[in-house]
Scaffold this active site. Structure first.
Site, short mmCIF file in Angstrom:
data_model
loop_
_atom_site.label_atom_id
_atom_site.label_comp_id
_atom_site.label_asym_id
_atom_site.label_seq_id
_atom_site.Cartn_x
_atom_site.Cartn_y
_atom_site.Cartn_z
N GLU A 14 46.49 -11.18 87.64
CA GLU A 14 47.89 -11.03 88.06
C GLU A 14 48.43 -12.36 88.59
O GLU A 14 49.58 -12.72 88.35
CB GLU A 14 48.01 -9.94 89.12
CG GLU A 14 47.69 -8.57 88.57
CD GLU A 14 47.46 -7.52 89.65
OE1 GLU A 14 47.69 -6.34 89.38
OE2 GLU A 14 47.02 -7.87 90.76
N GLY A 80 44.63 4.36 93.41
CA GLY A 80 44.18 5.65 92.89
C GLY A 80 45.35 6.61 92.91
O GLY A 80 46.10 6.66 93.89
N MET A 176 44.13 0.09 99.42
CA MET A 176 43.44 -0.43 100.60
C MET A 176 44.19 -1.56 101.34
O MET A 176 43.60 -2.20 102.21
CB MET A 176 42.04 -0.91 100.19
CG MET A 176 41.23 0.20 99.54
SD MET A 176 39.60 -0.30 98.94
CE MET A 176 38.72 -0.51 100.45
N GLU A 177 45.44 -1.81 100.97
CA GLU A 177 46.13 -2.95 101.61
C GLU A 177 47.58 -2.69 102.05
O GLU A 177 48.01 -3.19 103.09
CB GLU A 177 46.17 -4.18 100.67
CG GLU A 177 44.83 -4.79 100.37
CD GLU A 177 44.11 -4.09 99.22
OE1 GLU A 177 44.81 -3.43 98.41
OE2 GLU A 177 42.88 -4.16 99.16
N ASP A 200 42.89 4.82 88.55
CA ASP A 200 41.94 5.93 88.56
C ASP A 200 42.58 7.09 89.31
O ASP A 200 43.62 6.93 89.93
CB ASP A 200 40.64 5.51 89.25
CG ASP A 200 40.89 5.02 90.67
OD1 ASP A 200 41.03 3.80 90.86
OD2 ASP A 200 41.01 5.86 91.58
#
Ligand code: ADE
Length: 233
Positions: A14, A80, A176-177, A200
Site C-alpha cells: 500500500e 476482519g 488492531m489499530e 477474512d
C-alpha cells in the site's frame, strides 16, 4: 509543510502505491518508523507504515500531528468482517471507531469505555467520509459499507468473539489499530477517516482467508488512494 495529509497504511504494498507518485520526497525516521514526506498530485502528504497494534498506531499518529503538523489523517488497511453480509474483498468505511478490548468493568464501566473519556466511540470526519465514499464508488467488484469499526490488540479468529464484538458495538469490522488512531486525532482535534478492506471473516478460517484476500485489499487501497488524495482539501 502546512495542511498536509497523513496517510497511515498497514502494508508495504500500500505504501508503494503512494511512493510511486510521491514527488520531492524525503524520508524521516522517528520511533523506528519511516515517514515519507512529499507531494502527491500537487498535495503535501506524509505516508507511513505504523506497524501492528494500538500502541504503534497511536505513537505514529501523535508524531504525525506533533512533528509533521498534519491537518488530517487517512488510515487504510485490512480488517476482519464481523457484520452481517460483510465478506472478504468488501470495503468498510468507518463512521466511528471503538476499542473492543478496553475493559474497566470492575469499576462499573461498559465495554469499550475508557476511564474519564467523554465517549467510547471516536467519530470520523464527515467531509473525509464523503470523499472516501465517493472514492469507494470506483470499487465495483465488491460491496462498500459505512459503519463502526472495532479495534483491539488481538487477531480475532473465533466466531464467538467476532459475534460478541458485533453485538456489543454494532461493529461491521475488527482490526488492531484504527480506534487508537482515531482517539489520538480526537485528543488533538484533527480530522480522521479509516477505510478497511475485509481480508477474512474473523472466524476459524481467518488465517486462510487472510492470505487469499490480501491482494484484493491492495487493489482496493490503490483505487481509494488515487481517487481520494487529489480530492483532499
Ligand atoms: N486484521 C485483518 N483481519 C483481522 C482479524 N481477524 N482480527 C484482527 N485484525 C485483523
Amino acid at each position: 509543510m502546512t495542511h498536509s495529509t497523513a496517510i497511515i497504511v498497514a502494508m508495504q504494498e500500500e505504501l508503494e502505491i503512494i511512493l510511486q507518485h510521491l514527488e520531492h520526497a524525503s524520508t524521516h525516521e522517528r520511533a523506528g518508523m519511516q515517514f515519507h514526506q512529499g507531494t502527491f498530485a500537487g498535495k503535501p502528504v506524509v505516508a507511513v507504515i505504523c506497524g501492528v497494534g494500538k500502541v504503534n498506531a497511536a505513537t505514529c499518529t501523535q508524531i504525525l500531528i506533533s512533528e509533521f503538523a498534519v491537518s488530517r489523517v487517512i488510515n487504510i488497511g485490512i480488517a476482519g468482517g464481523i457484520g452481517p453480509g460483510i465478506s472478504p474483498g468488501d470495503v468498510v468505511i468507518a463512521d466511528c471507531l471503538v476499542q473492543h478490548d478496553m475493559d474497566i468493568a470492575a469499576l462499573g464501566l461498559p465495554p469499550g469505555q475508557i476511564f474519564r473519556m467523554d465517549t467510547l466511540y471516536f467519530p470520523t470526519d464527515p467531509t473525509l467520509r464523503r470523499l472516501a465514499q465517493e472514492a469507494a464508488s470506483h470499487i465495483t467488484a465488491h460491496n462498500v459499507s459505512t459503519g463502526c469499526i472495532a479495534s483491539g490488540d488481538q487477531f480475532i479468529a473465533s466466531p464467538e468473539k467476532s459475534r460478541w464484538i458485533h453485538q456489543q458495538f454494532n461493529a461491521l469490522a475488527c482490526e488492531m489499530e484504527s480506534a487508537s488512531i482515531a482517539q489520538a486525532c480526537y485528543l488533538n482535534n484533527v480530522p480522521v477517516i479509516c477505510i478497511r478492506s475485509i481480508s477474512d471473516n474473523a472466524n476459524d478460517g481467518a488465517n486462510m482467508d487472510f492470505e487469499q484476500f490480501m491482494s484484493i485489499a491492495v487493489q482496493n487501497a490503490s483505487i481509494l488512494l488515487q481517487q481520494m488524495l487529489p480530492a483532499c482539501p
